[in-house]
Every structure is written in structure tokens, then in C-alpha cells.
Design a protein around this motif. Structure first.
Motif, short mmCIF file in Angstrom:
data_model
loop_
_atom_site.label_atom_id
_atom_site.label_comp_id
_atom_site.label_asym_id
_atom_site.label_seq_id
_atom_site.Cartn_x
_atom_site.Cartn_y
_atom_site.Cartn_z
N GLY A 1 0.80 -1.23 0.00
CA GLY A 1 0.00 0.00 0.00
C GLY A 1 0.82 1.27 0.00
N HIS A 2 2.08 1.19 0.40
CA HIS A 2 2.91 2.39 0.47
C HIS A 2 3.43 2.83 -0.89
CE1 HIS A 2 5.70 -0.92 0.22
NE2 HIS A 2 6.68 -0.09 -0.03
N SER A 3 3.43 1.92 -1.87
CA SER A 3 4.03 2.24 -3.16
C SER A 3 3.04 2.17 -4.33
CB SER A 3 5.19 1.29 -3.46
OG SER A 3 4.73 -0.06 -3.50
N ALA A 4 1.85 1.62 -4.13
CA ALA A 4 0.89 1.45 -5.22
C ALA A 4 0.39 2.80 -5.72
CB ALA A 4 -0.29 0.59 -4.77
N GLU A 5 0.29 2.94 -7.04
CA GLU A 5 -0.23 4.18 -7.61
C GLU A 5 -1.74 4.27 -7.53
OE1 GLU A 5 1.94 2.28 -9.42
OE2 GLU A 5 3.67 3.54 -9.93
N LEU A 6 -2.40 3.12 -7.39
CA LEU A 6 -3.86 3.08 -7.32
C LEU A 6 -4.28 2.20 -6.15
CD1 LEU A 6 -6.57 3.87 -8.75
CD2 LEU A 6 -6.41 1.66 -9.93
N LEU A 7 -5.22 2.68 -5.36
CA LEU A 7 -5.71 1.94 -4.20
C LEU A 7 -7.19 1.62 -4.38
CD1 LEU A 7 -4.05 4.17 -1.45
CD2 LEU A 7 -3.26 1.91 -2.18
N LEU A 8 -7.56 0.38 -4.08
CA LEU A 8 -8.96 -0.04 -4.04
C LEU A 8 -9.33 -0.14 -2.57
CD1 LEU A 8 -7.99 -0.91 -6.93
CD2 LEU A 8 -9.69 -2.74 -6.79
N VAL A 9 -10.10 0.82 -2.10
CA VAL A 9 -10.39 0.93 -0.67
C VAL A 9 -11.83 0.49 -0.40
CG1 VAL A 9 -10.47 2.48 1.32
CG2 VAL A 9 -8.78 2.85 -0.50
N ALA A 10 -11.99 -0.45 0.53
CA ALA A 10 -13.32 -0.87 0.97
C ALA A 10 -13.83 0.12 2.01
CB ALA A 10 -13.27 -2.28 1.55
N ALA A 11 -15.00 0.70 1.76
CA ALA A 11 -15.55 1.71 2.67
C ALA A 11 -17.04 1.51 2.80
CB ALA A 11 -15.24 3.11 2.16
N HIS A 12 -17.59 1.99 3.92
CA HIS A 12 -19.01 1.87 4.20
C HIS A 12 -19.75 3.13 3.77
CE1 HIS A 12 -19.87 -1.90 6.22
NE2 HIS A 12 -18.65 -1.85 6.67
N GLY B 1 -2.88 7.21 -5.50
CA GLY B 1 -1.84 7.15 -4.49
C GLY B 1 -1.35 8.50 -4.04
N ASP B 2 -1.52 9.53 -4.87
CA ASP B 2 -1.08 10.88 -4.51
C ASP B 2 -2.26 11.79 -4.17
OD1 ASP B 2 -2.19 11.04 -7.00
OD2 ASP B 2 -0.55 12.18 -7.92
N ALA B 3 -3.40 11.21 -3.80
CA ALA B 3 -4.58 12.02 -3.51
C ALA B 3 -4.36 12.89 -2.28
CB ALA B 3 -5.79 11.11 -3.29
N PRO B 4 -4.79 14.16 -2.32
CA PRO B 4 -4.66 15.03 -1.14
C PRO B 4 -5.41 14.44 0.06
CG PRO B 4 -5.22 16.30 -3.10
CD PRO B 4 -5.36 14.86 -3.47
N GLY B 5 -4.78 14.50 1.22
CA GLY B 5 -5.39 13.98 2.44
C GLY B 5 -5.05 12.54 2.73
N LEU B 6 -4.39 11.86 1.80
CA LEU B 6 -4.00 10.46 2.00
C LEU B 6 -2.61 10.39 2.59
CD1 LEU B 6 -4.45 7.40 1.60
CD2 LEU B 6 -3.49 7.67 -0.71
N VAL B 7 -2.48 9.71 3.71
CA VAL B 7 -1.19 9.51 4.36
C VAL B 7 -0.86 8.02 4.33
CG1 VAL B 7 0.15 9.75 6.48
CG2 VAL B 7 -1.55 11.50 5.86
N ARG B 8 0.31 7.69 3.83
CA ARG B 8 0.72 6.28 3.73
C ARG B 8 2.02 6.09 4.50
NH1 ARG B 8 0.24 4.48 -2.49
NH2 ARG B 8 1.67 6.19 -2.90
N VAL B 9 2.03 5.13 5.39
CA VAL B 9 3.20 4.85 6.23
C VAL B 9 3.56 3.39 6.10
CG1 VAL B 9 4.16 4.92 8.54
CG2 VAL B 9 2.48 6.65 7.85
N ARG B 10 4.76 3.11 5.63
CA ARG B 10 5.21 1.73 5.55
C ARG B 10 5.46 1.20 6.96
NH1 ARG B 10 10.35 -0.67 2.06
NH2 ARG B 10 10.16 -2.84 2.80
N GLN B 11 4.96 0.00 7.23
CA GLN B 11 5.07 -0.60 8.55
C GLN B 11 6.12 -1.69 8.59
OE1 GLN B 11 0.81 -1.63 9.21
NE2 GLN B 11 0.91 -0.14 10.87
N THR B 12 6.62 -1.93 9.78
CA THR B 12 7.54 -3.04 9.97
C THR B 12 6.77 -4.34 9.89
OG1 THR B 12 8.95 -1.70 11.40
CG2 THR B 12 9.21 -4.09 11.53
N ALA B 13 7.23 -5.26 9.07
CA ALA B 13 6.52 -6.53 8.87
C ALA B 13 7.44 -7.69 9.21
CB ALA B 13 6.04 -6.65 7.43
#
Length: 459
Positions: free
Chosen positions: A184-195, A211-223
Motif C-alpha cells: 500500500g505504500h508504493s501502489a499508484e492506485l488503491l482499491l479501498v473498501a468503505a461503508h 496514491g497521490d490524492a490530497p489527504g491520503l497519508v501512507r506509512v510503511r510498517q515493519t513486517a
């Protein structure tokens, strides 16, 4: 089912094996996962731009090659041999089938050709830790209106948490947070499930978010498994576009599309696990032939031979299960050679749904092969510098994200009707109770490999 591979399929395997051997050595993999993208961009350009791997199972009219799930599974098996980090599973396994199943013709023309060439990568964002449930691998979607409180529980059930979507003046706005999004940190397009619709009339839909939409914050997590990078997404008044068309009370069957996608991605993950298990076994066999103890190679001891023979049988059984599941997935879609519309809905005629069982078999084979690799490599097998831990982490990470194994098998058994009523509850309850203690399912009625007992897999 014809078990023999065609010349085209053999060529896919041969070409990818050459690339993986040259560019996915232990040092290459460890260097790639530490890049900001989490994978080797040059390798992805070769896989996508030169070989067209993301579009391998896409219909030709969408810019793909027109092959089937089996060909893509063979490619994943070869990438699994080297634990090659890439956005292939997130893009071609999770996002592309949903774009095909739910997208409009305009979306198909706009997005799929770019996906096929690797220019556009995508990721599926499901709130919480319910990805396996959303994909129908460990549970079914609840569509009964009398149980509205439980509908789409995998996406938050419309309550606080997850992602909420509201529309104003024809523009959708998304709010919320999603954890554990694969690539999710690198994808140019996100398919988001929302209610949508609030709690009273809540329903889960899929939205396209840049992926560059205003208001979207992406943080890579330790896995746990660095070769499967994950991210946390924070959506703060982010503009999204509905995937498909939906009116009040109608719209796309998101649950069916997710279930079909789950079947396909389970096949690809099973093939990947088989490739990784095969490489772990081959490396261990090579090592025990060279390592000497008491004046002879440790591979000459009967106990070591028996242990590796057991691993070999499990790997071969898992490979057969993965190939059959891929064939069955193509038979269900009625599009084994990419001649149909390419949609994956999980409800076609022909093959059965064997992806979940194949995935359980593959993950268990990989875990066993990796555990034996660690033990039989002795002291060096426990070190950070050696590669054995990468295989063990791949098995554990995939099981955490798409399993666990005992639930994959329990759900497959329930869906096949092997247990009914109280028997089904007892089977799943016993599996869940025994898994933390023994690391293996208590009930192995479905998909048990050769040499397996009903009591467990561990030594």
C-alpha cells in the motif's frame, strides 16, 4: 485435467527461472526490501515491461496476454523460488480481478492496459485484519437482511472504525484508517473498501483512490516478512471514485467479486509457497551433502534422509494441489485461455473451489521445509546472515495475512458439507483450540498430504 504442461507454459517457467537465478540472489533480495518501494524497480520493469507478467492472465483486448490462472501460478512459483519481492500479488492477484469484475468499460479502457504493462501498480485496502475473511478464504459474506448487524463485518460493519464514505454534490469523500495493506505504500492506485449509508443502511463498496490524492497519508510498517511490505493508510477527507455503478439499494455484488478474487489469489499464493518450499528443500539437501559430522556427510544418516524425504513428499503434494486449484479456477471462470470476459466471480460452472485448500497445503509445506532447513543447517541456520529465516518468515507472514491454515481447512470442509450442524462447530472449535498449542490443525479431513496423521504435522 491434463497434468502435462504445454510448450508455452514450459517457456514461461524457463524464462522466469533464468531471471530469478540471475537477479534474486540472497543479497539482491535483502537489498531490494530495504529500498523505499520495497522491491527492485529494475526487476519489476523487466518482469512487467519485457515479459508482461501483470497482464499474463488479462484478456488481449485489455492489453494482456490472454493466458489463464495456471500460467500466472507457474510464474508465481518461479518468483517464489527466489522469494522475489514484487507488487505482482497485490496488483495482478488482488486488484486486477476486482477491476475486471466491478469496473465499467470506461474504467477497463483507462486502467487495465496500464496495469498489463506494469506502468500502474495497485493494492487492495480492507480495514482491520480481516483480509482473509473479505476474500472468502476463512468465512463467507453475510447477505441476509435479517442479520444486517453482521453484514460486511469484515469492513467494520458500518460502526466507528474502518473507512466511511459520504457523497456530496456527486463527489465521494473517504474518512478512516486501514492497516496492513499489502504494497500500500508504493501502489499508484488503491482499491479501498468503505461503508456508505451510515449504520442503519450500511453497505460496503469499493472505491478507487489515487496514491497521490490530497489527504491520503501512507506509512510503511515493519513486517515480519520484509519481502511482503505492508502499509498503514490514513484517509482524511480523501476524494474517491466508486468502482462500478451503484444506486440506492442496488449496485455491484462486492462480496461475490471478493470471493472470486480470493480463490484466485489463494492459487497464486499456494504456487509461490510451493516454489519457496522447493528452493528451501534443495538448499538443505545440498548442504547436508557437504556438511560432515563424525567423519561422514550428515546427509548419509538415515534420520536425516527420512526427514528430507518427508519434506519432499509434502512439497510434491502441495505442488499437485496448487496446479489442480489453478486448473479448477480457470474451469470455474470459463476463461482458461483468456477468451472470455476475464471476470472472476467464483460462480462459474466446471471446476471446484480448491484455492483455500491448496493454500493451506502450500503454507504447511513451506513451513515444514523452512523449519527443517533451519534445524539441519545447524548453528548457521539460526543466524541473521543466513537465508533460512527468510523462508520461515514468508510462511509465517502469509499465514498471518491470508490464513491461518487450520481456518482455511475448516472453512473448506464446511463449504464442502463434510460437517453439518454441531459437527461443524466442534470441528472448527477443536482446530482453533489446538492450533496455538501444536501449530497444526486438529482436524485434517480435507487436503491432508501423504504421510499426514489426523493429529498434526509437527514432530
Amino acid at each position: 485435467m491434463d497434468a502435462a504442461l504445454t510448450a508455452e507454459q514450459d517457456e514461461i517457467r524457463r524464462t522466469l527461472r533464468e531471471i530469478v537465478t540471475k537477479r534474486c540472489g540472497p543479497g539482491d533480495v535483502k537489498a531490494a526490501v530495504r529500498t523505499p518501494a520495497g522491491y527492485d524497480a529494475g526487476l519489476w520493469a523487466a518482469l512487467a515491461g519485457q515479459l508482461g507478467l501483470p497482464g499474463l492472465a488479462l484478456p488481449e483486448r485489455h492489453g494482456g496476454t490472454g493466458c489463464g490462472t495456471l500460467e500466472l501460478a507457474l510464474a508465481c512459483e518461479e518468483l517464489g523460488q527466489g522469494l522475489a519481492p514484487s507488487p505482482l500479488i497485490a496488483t495482478a492477484g488482488l486488484a486486477t480481478p476486482l477491476l475486471l469484475a466491478l469496473g465499467t468499460p470506461r474504467r477497463h479502457a483507462e486502467l487495465l492496459p496500464r496495469v498489463a504493462t506494469g506502468e500502474l501498480t495497485a493494492a487492495l485496502a480492507v480495514p482491520g485484519a480481516a483480509l482473509a475473511t473479505a476474500l472468502g478464504l476463512v468465512g463467507d459474506h453475510e447477505d441476509d437482511r435479517d442479520h444486517r448487524a453482521h453484514r460486511d463485518h469484515w469492513a467494520g460493519g458500518g460502526r466507528a472504525g474502518g473507512v466511511q464514505a459520504r457523497t456530496a454534490d456527486g463527489v465521494w469523500r473517504l474518512y478512516g484508517q486501514v492497516d496492513q495493506v499489502l504494497d500500500g505504500h508504493s501502489a499508484e492506485l488503491l482499491l479501498v473498501a468503505a461503508h456508505t449509508g451510515g449504520f442503519a443502511r450500511s453497505r460496503a463498496l469499493l472505491f478507487l483512490v489515487r496514491g497521490d490524492a490530497p489527504g491520503l497519508v501512507r506509512v510503511r510498517q515493519t513486517a515480519l516478512d520484509e519481502t511482503r511490505p505492508r502499509a498503514r493508510l490514513e484517509l482524511r477527507d480523501v476524494e474517491g471514485e466508486l468502482l462500478g455503478e451503484a444506486e440506492a439499494g442496488t449496485g455491484p455484488d462486492v462480496g461475490a467479486a471478493l470471493a472470486g478474487t480470493g480463490e484466485r489469489v489463494a492459487v497464486l499464493l499456494a504456487a509461490e509457497a510451493v516454489g519457496a518450499a522447493d528452493r528451501a528443500l534443495a538448499r538443505t539437501v545440498s548442504y547436508v551433502k557437504e556438511r560432515e559430522q563424525f567423519g561422514r556427510a550428515i546427509g548419509s544418516f538415515q534420520a536425516v534422509k527420512h526427514r528430507l524425504a518427508d519434506v519432499y513428499v509434502r512439497v510434491q503434494a502441495a505442488r499437485s494441489a496448487a496446479y489442480y486449484a489453478a486448473w479448477a479456477a480457470d474451469a470455474r471462470s470459463g476463461d482458461g485461455r483468456g477468451d472470455g470476459d476475464g471476470r472472476v466471480d467464483g460462480d462459474g460452472e466446471g471446476g471446484e473451489r480448491a484455492g483455500g485448500l491448496a493454500l493451506a497445503q502450500g503454507l504447511e509445506a513451506l513451513r515444514t521445509a523452512a523449519a527443517e532447513a533451519v534445524q539441519l543447517h545447524g548453528g548457521i541456520g539460526f543466524t541473521w546472515e543466513h537465508d533460512a529465516h527468510l523462508y520461515l518468515k514468508r510462511a509465517s507472514g502469509d499465514e498471518l495475512l491470508f490464513g491461518p491454515v487450520h481456518r482455511l481447512r475448516a472453512h473448506a470442509a464446511e463449504r464442502a458439507g463434510l460437517f453439518t450442524g454441531e459437527g461443524a462447530d466442534r470441528a472448527e472449535g477443536a482446530a482453533a483450540a489446538s492450533a496455538p498449542e501444536r501449530g497444526a490443525p486438529a482436524v485434517r479431513v480435507v487436503g491432508a498430504g501423504p504421510g499426514r496423521s489426523a493429529g498434526g504435522a509437527g514432530r
